[in-house]
Design a protein around this motif. Structure first.
Motif, mmCIF file in Angstrom:
data_model
loop_
_atom_site.group_PDB
_atom_site.id
_atom_site.type_symbol
_atom_site.label_atom_id
_atom_site.label_comp_id
_atom_site.label_asym_id
_atom_site.label_seq_id
_atom_site.Cartn_x
_atom_site.Cartn_y
_atom_site.Cartn_z
ATOM 1 N N GLU A 21 18.202 19.986 -31.709
ATOM 2 C CA GLU A 21 17.578 18.794 -31.262
ATOM 3 C C GLU A 21 18.140 18.176 -30.052
ATOM 4 O O GLU A 21 19.453 18.305 -29.882
ATOM 5 C CB GLU A 21 17.620 17.758 -32.507
ATOM 6 N N ALA A 22 17.308 17.791 -29.305
ATOM 7 C CA ALA A 22 17.825 16.977 -28.108
ATOM 8 C C ALA A 22 17.436 15.577 -27.888
ATOM 9 O O ALA A 22 16.653 15.161 -29.011
ATOM 10 C CB ALA A 22 17.021 17.943 -26.779
ATOM 11 N N ARG A 23 17.516 14.926 -26.991
ATOM 12 C CA ARG A 23 17.428 13.420 -26.959
ATOM 13 C C ARG A 23 15.841 13.212 -26.557
ATOM 14 O O ARG A 23 15.001 14.190 -26.180
ATOM 15 C CB ARG A 23 17.931 12.835 -25.883
ATOM 16 N N GLN A 25 12.946 12.776 -28.560
ATOM 17 C CA GLN A 25 11.961 13.488 -29.315
ATOM 18 C C GLN A 25 11.683 14.908 -28.607
ATOM 19 O O GLN A 25 10.503 15.252 -28.488
ATOM 20 C CB GLN A 25 10.805 12.741 -29.607
ATOM 21 N N ARG A 26 12.822 15.472 -28.532
ATOM 22 C CA ARG A 26 12.757 16.830 -27.773
ATOM 23 C C ARG A 26 13.390 17.811 -28.654
ATOM 24 O O ARG A 26 14.497 17.519 -29.245
ATOM 25 C CB ARG A 26 13.077 16.799 -26.462
ATOM 26 N N ALA A 27 12.963 19.100 -28.480
ATOM 27 C CA ALA A 27 13.686 20.157 -29.249
ATOM 28 C C ALA A 27 14.045 21.302 -28.238
ATOM 29 O O ALA A 27 13.340 21.438 -27.408
ATOM 30 C CB ALA A 27 13.139 20.882 -30.439
ATOM 31 N N MET A 28 15.389 21.661 -28.293
ATOM 32 C CA MET A 28 15.714 22.851 -27.686
ATOM 33 C C MET A 28 15.384 24.383 -28.558
ATOM 34 O O MET A 28 15.275 24.252 -29.577
ATOM 35 C CB MET A 28 17.136 23.187 -27.425
ATOM 36 N N ILE A 29 14.451 24.948 -27.585
ATOM 37 C CA ILE A 29 13.677 26.351 -28.078
ATOM 38 C C ILE A 29 14.220 27.638 -27.424
ATOM 39 O O ILE A 29 14.635 27.453 -26.430
ATOM 40 C CB ILE A 29 12.200 26.224 -28.016
ATOM 41 N N GLU A 30 14.148 28.585 -28.385
ATOM 42 C CA GLU A 30 14.451 29.708 -27.493
ATOM 43 C C GLU A 30 13.428 30.659 -27.684
ATOM 44 O O GLU A 30 12.563 30.981 -28.716
ATOM 45 C CB GLU A 30 15.616 30.515 -28.528
ATOM 46 N N SER A 31 13.092 31.653 -26.673
ATOM 47 C CA SER A 31 11.883 32.452 -26.605
ATOM 48 C C SER A 31 12.138 33.600 -25.452
ATOM 49 O O SER A 31 13.248 33.577 -25.001
ATOM 50 C CB SER A 31 10.779 31.664 -26.357
ATOM 51 N N LEU A 32 11.270 34.556 -25.754
ATOM 52 C CA LEU A 32 11.451 35.597 -24.755
ATOM 53 C C LEU A 32 10.644 35.656 -23.619
ATOM 54 O O LEU A 32 9.392 35.220 -23.663
ATOM 55 C CB LEU A 32 11.053 36.856 -25.546
ATOM 56 N N THR A 42 13.686 23.137 -23.211
ATOM 57 C CA THR A 42 13.480 21.902 -24.065
ATOM 58 C C THR A 42 12.276 21.422 -23.830
ATOM 59 O O THR A 42 11.473 21.338 -22.861
ATOM 60 C CB THR A 42 14.556 20.847 -23.400
ATOM 61 N N VAL A 43 11.395 21.039 -25.043
ATOM 62 C CA VAL A 43 10.089 20.714 -25.213
ATOM 63 C C VAL A 43 10.037 19.309 -25.989
ATOM 64 O O VAL A 43 10.908 19.121 -26.968
ATOM 65 C CB VAL A 43 9.085 21.602 -25.541
ATOM 66 N N LYS A 44 8.820 18.727 -26.014
ATOM 67 C CA LYS A 44 8.738 17.656 -26.983
ATOM 68 C C LYS A 44 8.230 18.018 -28.088
ATOM 69 O O LYS A 44 7.480 19.146 -28.260
ATOM 70 C CB LYS A 44 7.439 16.687 -26.179
ATOM 71 N N TRP A 45 8.637 17.588 -29.485
ATOM 72 C CA TRP A 45 8.179 17.881 -30.689
ATOM 73 C C TRP A 45 6.783 18.012 -30.677
ATOM 74 O O TRP A 45 6.161 18.803 -31.348
ATOM 75 C CB TRP A 45 8.789 16.804 -31.788
ATOM 76 N N GLY A 46 6.016 17.283 -30.054
ATOM 77 C CA GLY A 46 4.364 17.034 -30.411
ATOM 78 C C GLY A 46 3.858 18.199 -29.749
ATOM 79 O O GLY A 46 2.756 18.634 -30.084
#
Length: 56
Positions: A21-23, A25-32, A42-46
């Protein structure tokens, strides 16, 4: 609410995994990327969506 850590979700055309979880209302994501390298962003939860009835 932030998606649970480790959840697989859809972000635009990619399937991503939530890693933190980031500041703001954002989340850190991992992708290829297209070459198969893992990267973190980092992207917004929405912006994150569940798969629905179909995974691919």
């Amino acid at each position: 609410m932030c998606p649970p850590i480790g959840a697989l979700l859809r972000y635009r055309t990619r399937i991503v995994r939530v890693i933190a979880e980031a500041r703001g209302q954002r989340a850190m994501i991992e992708s290829l990327d297209t070459t198969g390298r893992t990267f973190v962003s980092t992207v917004k939860w929405g912006s994150l969506r569940e798969f629905g009835a179909q995974l691919f």
